[in-house]
Design an enzyme around this catalytic site. Sequence first.
Site, mmCIF file in Angstrom:
data_model
loop_
_atom_site.group_PDB
_atom_site.id
_atom_site.type_symbol
_atom_site.label_atom_id
_atom_site.label_comp_id
_atom_site.label_asym_id
_atom_site.label_seq_id
_atom_site.Cartn_x
_atom_site.Cartn_y
_atom_site.Cartn_z
ATOM 1 C CE1 TYR A 248 -36.854 57.036 -15.219
ATOM 2 C CE2 TYR A 248 -37.356 54.724 -15.618
ATOM 3 C CZ TYR A 248 -37.743 55.983 -15.168
ATOM 4 O OH TYR A 248 -39.004 56.170 -14.680
ATOM 5 C CE LYS B 190 -39.916 23.711 -5.925
ATOM 6 N NZ LYS B 190 -38.800 22.965 -5.296
HETATM 7 C C1 LIG Z 1 -38.268 22.052 -6.199
HETATM 8 C C2 LIG Z 1 -38.050 20.648 -5.760
HETATM 9 C C3 LIG Z 1 -38.232 19.588 -6.662
HETATM 10 C C4 LIG Z 1 -38.432 19.798 -8.144
HETATM 11 O O1 LIG Z 1 -37.191 20.179 -8.685
HETATM 12 P P1 LIG Z 1 -36.974 20.480 -10.241
HETATM 13 O O2 LIG Z 1 -35.526 20.725 -10.354
HETATM 14 O O3 LIG Z 1 -37.793 21.686 -10.532
HETATM 15 O O4 LIG Z 1 -37.442 19.287 -10.997
HETATM 16 C C5 LIG Z 1 -38.185 18.302 -6.151
HETATM 17 N N1 LIG Z 1 -37.900 18.076 -4.840
HETATM 18 C C6 LIG Z 1 -37.679 19.075 -3.968
HETATM 19 C C7 LIG Z 1 -37.366 18.756 -2.548
HETATM 20 C C8 LIG Z 1 -37.735 20.399 -4.394
HETATM 21 O O5 LIG Z 1 -37.479 21.388 -3.532
#
Ligand SMILES: *Cc1c(COP(=O)(O)O)cnc(C)c1O
Length: 349
Positions: A244, A35
């Site tokens: 800045y 993702k």
């Molecule tokens: C993002 C996510 C994962 C992966 O999690 P990590 O901590 O990055 O390994 C797995 N399952 C769900 C439902 C997630 O939202």
Amino acid sequence: MTAATLTIDLDALIANWRALDGKSGSAVETAAVVKADAYGLNALRVSRALYHAGVRSFFVAVASEGAAIRQALGADADIYVFSGFMAGDAQALRDHNLIPLINSPAQFRRLLAELPGQGFGLQLNTGMNRLGMEATDFATHKNDILARGPKLVISHLACADQPGHAQNRAQLDTFKAMTDGLNLRRSLAATGGILLGSEYHFDLCRPGVGLYGGLPFAEAAPVVRLSIPVVQTREVDTGAAVGYSQGFVARRPTRIATLAAGYADGLIRAMGGAKARVYWHDTPCPVVGRVSMDLLTVDITDLDQEPEYLEILNQRQTVDMLAQAAGTIGYEILTSLGERYIRHYVGQN
Ligand SMILES: *Cc1c(COP(=O)(O)O)cnc(C)c1O
């Protein structure tokens, strides 16, 4: 070098997947969570490399991400969508053969109404209270759902990065109570859950951050290197201010390097004020003053040469070390990595 270069080591990525896969039994499948553009590293490149290494199940947050990676994968790859079946998703789910993880009775009704023949999975709420079907709703709809043969049932742990946290066991018990005896393929563990041990593994594990070199997978090989070119250097006198709001005032004659990346590239303002470091080979140099949109200023007084570039992520400074310096987590550092970086892939394909 004209722009900052993000080098992504696909061999390290695959080594991390193999190492995580090796932590569960041989009957347990290890998937990959890709993702958010594979945590900022390019979902197409990452998915293709993992597919060639043997990964056959992928997870994305939303249907459009699944549609985007389908072209990188063979038809035999399963692509699961965490957000399930949202309004307007039917065409993408059907055309790209994606597997929505149904999160509610409303999503189940949408599946029946719009794509009754589509393969699907189920996400249950076992206590995180973010995504997933409630136990009571599951009880009501169980027979209808089971009659349609879900491919996988998942839930997600809220505290898996804290092995001693009581919520882990509580969610495990709830997941079992909801799914024991149903004869479905099950998945509970992300990276943190894999490390909690075999009770948490079920039939499929779905690591994300550990693949990309992040905690809680402390043994991970670093996957990213970020080199930022030096635009110019200058000497400033004691008492001179840099950046800045005069964010840094020199306490000695100081050599300042100005680097071509800033908060618009994901190097957040919290890294300024000498909290974060950049590296010339093994030598750390503090980021001084405010981080600007496109620029960083660095104290390079202690270097004995003029660097052409400095590294903010490498073997010495991992995403989690940089995150700690900036008061955030490795996940946020990775997913903020800027669009302007030249992404350079080394290793397998
Ligand atoms: C993002 C996510 C994962 C992966 O999690 P990590 O901590 O990055 O390994 C797995 N399952 C769900 C439902 C997630 O939202």
